[in-house]
Design a protein around this motif. Structure first.
Motif: not given
Ligand SMILES: [Zn+2]
Length: 372
Positions: A121, A168, A172, A248, A268, A272
């Motif tokens: 992101d 990713d 959230k 994260h 990444h 995550v």
């Molecule tokens: Zn991230």
């Protein structure tokens, strides 16, 4: 509001291939444009290079590696290549965009990205993670002026890169919950507008997961929108709270360990995604731990979260690991991570809660049995 209109509010021009990228073409008219690629993305750059040639001049620079890393060396190479250029365009995803944004910032020149994979992101963020002296450091970067999207290229990205992007985004749910429980337990300021913007786009992305697993462009479109909007939610919040929590911190802890061992760092979003599974598990099993002041509010938040199994199935269906052992990290490192990852930054999360309340001593083995 569609992604183009929303992006305009944040000063970013998002265009798709079908439109012929008119705003971008207008911007680079009569200009010299550095086109930054690597061995993998170079073959995908030819169409955009000829489009630039028609409007101005394209100066091509390609890293010889398939997977360069964003460090001082690669940034310096971009700076040298950008001499006499007016605009810097990355053709790639995470790393090339990071290098390009950093070089653009140092040269005070506008930059953009032709995205080749929906894997993280950071497309629209104003900071960039760089490796300096063996450490990962967050540096200021130029916010991109243009994000150029060709959904046929994005949908054809390797499945694990798409899975990383999904990781990713699924994260959230946990980031937003970490933020909310911090507002209850520590009084941290919570920004409803930023959180809602993030939450709505995550829901839309989650609904399109079946289309994504079928490799349909419509699914990739929702994912890409969520990845771009994540950057905007951080702008609204004024920090990375809406997009980064315990999962994260887990990813950063692992990254430093890979760096120390001099090994290739996994994507990444892959790390995550694993961190998200841990976070979800910690939330859902919290009611079985001792009660604490304010716990009822935290339990209520945990109930709104998706299940561990749901997230696990999505990641697995996109070819992403769901166990830490799949990344070939020693078991002892993972155990240490459960106790130490929360110290990476001063930000209250579910990991902080477990560690500070002393719950982790009894939970670490459960986590290892479930996720190693
Ligand atoms: Zn991230």
């Amino acid at each position: 509001m569609n992604i183009q209109t929303l992006s305009q509010k944040f000063g970013v021009n998002v265009e798709t291939e079908e439109s012929g990228f008119p705003t971008f073409v207008q911007r680079v008219k009569g200009k010299r444009v550095l086109v930054l690629t690597d061995a993998k993305t170079h073959p995908m750059s030819q169409k955009i290079v000829s489009l630039i040639q028609k409007a101005g001049e394209a100066v091509e620079f390609s890293y010889p590696e398939e997977e360069p890393i964003a460090d001082e060396k690669t940034v310096n190479a971009a700076l040298a290549a950008a001499t006499d250029c007016d605009y810097l365009l990355a053709v790639g995803a995470g790393t090339l965009n990071d290098i390009c944004k950093r070089a653009g910032y140092l040269l005070h020149k506008p930059c953009g990205v032709f995205a080749t994979a929906p894997s993280m992101d950071g497309f629209t963020s104003g900071v960039t993670p760089l490796i300096e002296g063996g450490f990962k450091i967050t540096r200021e970067a130029q916010v991109v002026s243009d994000v150029l999207l060709d959904y046929s290229i994005l949908a054809a990205a390797p499945r694990m890169m798409i899975g990383a992007g999904v990781g990713d985004i699924l994260a959230k749910y946990c980031c937003l919950t970490d933020w909310r429980i911090s507002s209850y337990l520590t009084g941290e300021e919570y920004n409803e507008a930023a959180a809602n913007l993030m939450y709505e786009t995550v829901e839309a992305c989650a609904e399109s997961v079946p289309a994504l697993t079928r490799g349909e462009e419509g699914g990739v479109q929702k994912l890409m929108e969520a990845l771009l909007i994540s950057g905007y939610a951080m702008v609204v919040a004024g920090n990375s709270r809406p997009a980064s929590g315990a999962e994260h911190h887990i990813s950063h802890f692992l990254e430093m360990d890979f760096l120390k061992r001099g090994e290739k760092i996994p994507l990444h979003g892959v790390k995550v995604g694993l961190g998200t599974l841990v976070s979800l598990y910690l939330y859902h099993t919290l009611p079985s731990r001792p009660a604490f002041d304010g716990c009822e509010k935290v339990y209520a938040e945990a109930q709104k979260l998706p299940s561990v199994e749901w997230a696990e199935n999505i990641l697995a269906s996109l070819g992403c690991p769901t166990k830490f052992s799949e990344l070939r990290i020693p078991r002892e490192t993972i155990r240490r991570m459960f106790f130490e990852a929360y110290k990476i930054r001063d930000r209250f999360t579910i990991l902080t809660l477990y560690c500070q309340k002393g719950f982790m001593a009894d939970t670490a083995e459960e986590l290892l049995a479930r996720f190693y």
